[in-house]
Write an enzyme that holds these catalytic residues in place. Structure first.
Site, PDB file in Angstrom:
ATOM      1  N   ASN A  28      -9.374   3.405  -1.141  1.00  0.00           N
ATOM      2  CA  ASN A  28      -9.834   4.564  -0.456  1.00  0.00           C
ATOM      3  C   ASN A  28      -8.896   5.948  -0.219  1.00  0.00           C
ATOM      4  O   ASN A  28      -9.456   6.989   0.021  1.00  0.00           O
ATOM      5  CB  ASN A  28      -9.618   3.868   1.251  1.00  0.00           C
TER       6      ASN A  28
ATOM      7  N   HIS B  67       0.822  -1.048  -0.011  1.00  0.00           N
ATOM      8  CA  HIS B  67       0.032   0.210   0.157  1.00  0.00           C
ATOM      9  C   HIS B  67       0.716   1.193   0.040  1.00  0.00           C
ATOM     10  O   HIS B  67       0.233   2.342  -0.150  1.00  0.00           O
ATOM     11  CB  HIS B  67      -0.876  -0.008   1.276  1.00  0.00           C
TER      12      HIS B  67
END
Length: 200
Positions: free
Chosen positions: A127, A28
């Site tokens: 997100n 990530h």
């Protein structure tokens, strides 16, 4: 919203990730990795910004002359899911047009190491992008760094918050270097040329 890029305005390149050493090598955090390499190329270190929850580097990229661009590299320090706040604060502080913003992020639906450059579009469940889009709209550039899908039934959240595998790490430096090249090409030469060279 005007999404035309402005060659005279600064560019804001936001590498997305999570702050803290425990996240540094996660899939990530590949956006942070690309931002770190770009800062190294400029020859500067990230410093805390006084008006935004982010670390920034200010510099220039490109050859001398009209192709030389002022760039603000940023790593939001707010955690991935609320990246929109710091990116918006930096946009306002530096007066960056939305069309001159680039988000560099991991992408599940692309094979590992493959790049896709684009302007606008959906967040595809990411997100960090969702947060930025909520604040600024969708009309910013993205450099999408493929990390592939999780194996078997591993939850996506577990997969993205794990470090790259030992096999992946053998090629990671090369892929991060190529992603940094793609960001520079996008900023200096424009989206179409950068897509032709790096959308693999």
């Amino acid at each position: 919203m005007d999404v035309t890029t402005d060659a005279g305005a600064p560019w804001l390149v936001a590498g997305l990730g999570n702050p803290g050493p425990e996240y540094a090598s996660n899939r990530h955090n590949v956006g942070f990795m690309v931002a770190d390499l770009l800062a190294e190329r400029i020859g500067a270190r990230f410093k805390r910004h006084g008006k935004a929850q982010a670390q920034v580097v200010e510099g220039r990229i490109g050859p001398p002359g009209p192709a030389n661009r002022r760039v603000i590299l940023a790593k939001p320090m707010s955690f991935m899911n609320v990246s929109g706040g710091p990116v918006t604060a930096l946009r306002d502080f530096y007066k960056v047009p939305v069309g001159n913003i680039v988000a560099v992020h991991d992408e599940l639906d692309i094979d590992y190491g493959v790049l896709r450059l684009k302007l606008g579009g959906g967040d595809n469940g990411h997100n960090g992008l969702k947060s930025i889009t909520k604040s600024l709209g969708a009309d910013y550039h993205r450099v999408r760094f493929g990390i592939g899908r999780p194996p078997g039934r591993m939850p996506v959240a577990d997969f993205v918050l794990r470090d790259f595998s030992s096999t992946e790490r053998k090629e990671l430096d090369y892929f991060v270097d190529r992603a940094a090249d793609a960001v520079e090409a996008l900023v200096i030469e424009g989206l179409e040329r950068a897509q032709s060279a790096y959308n693999s």
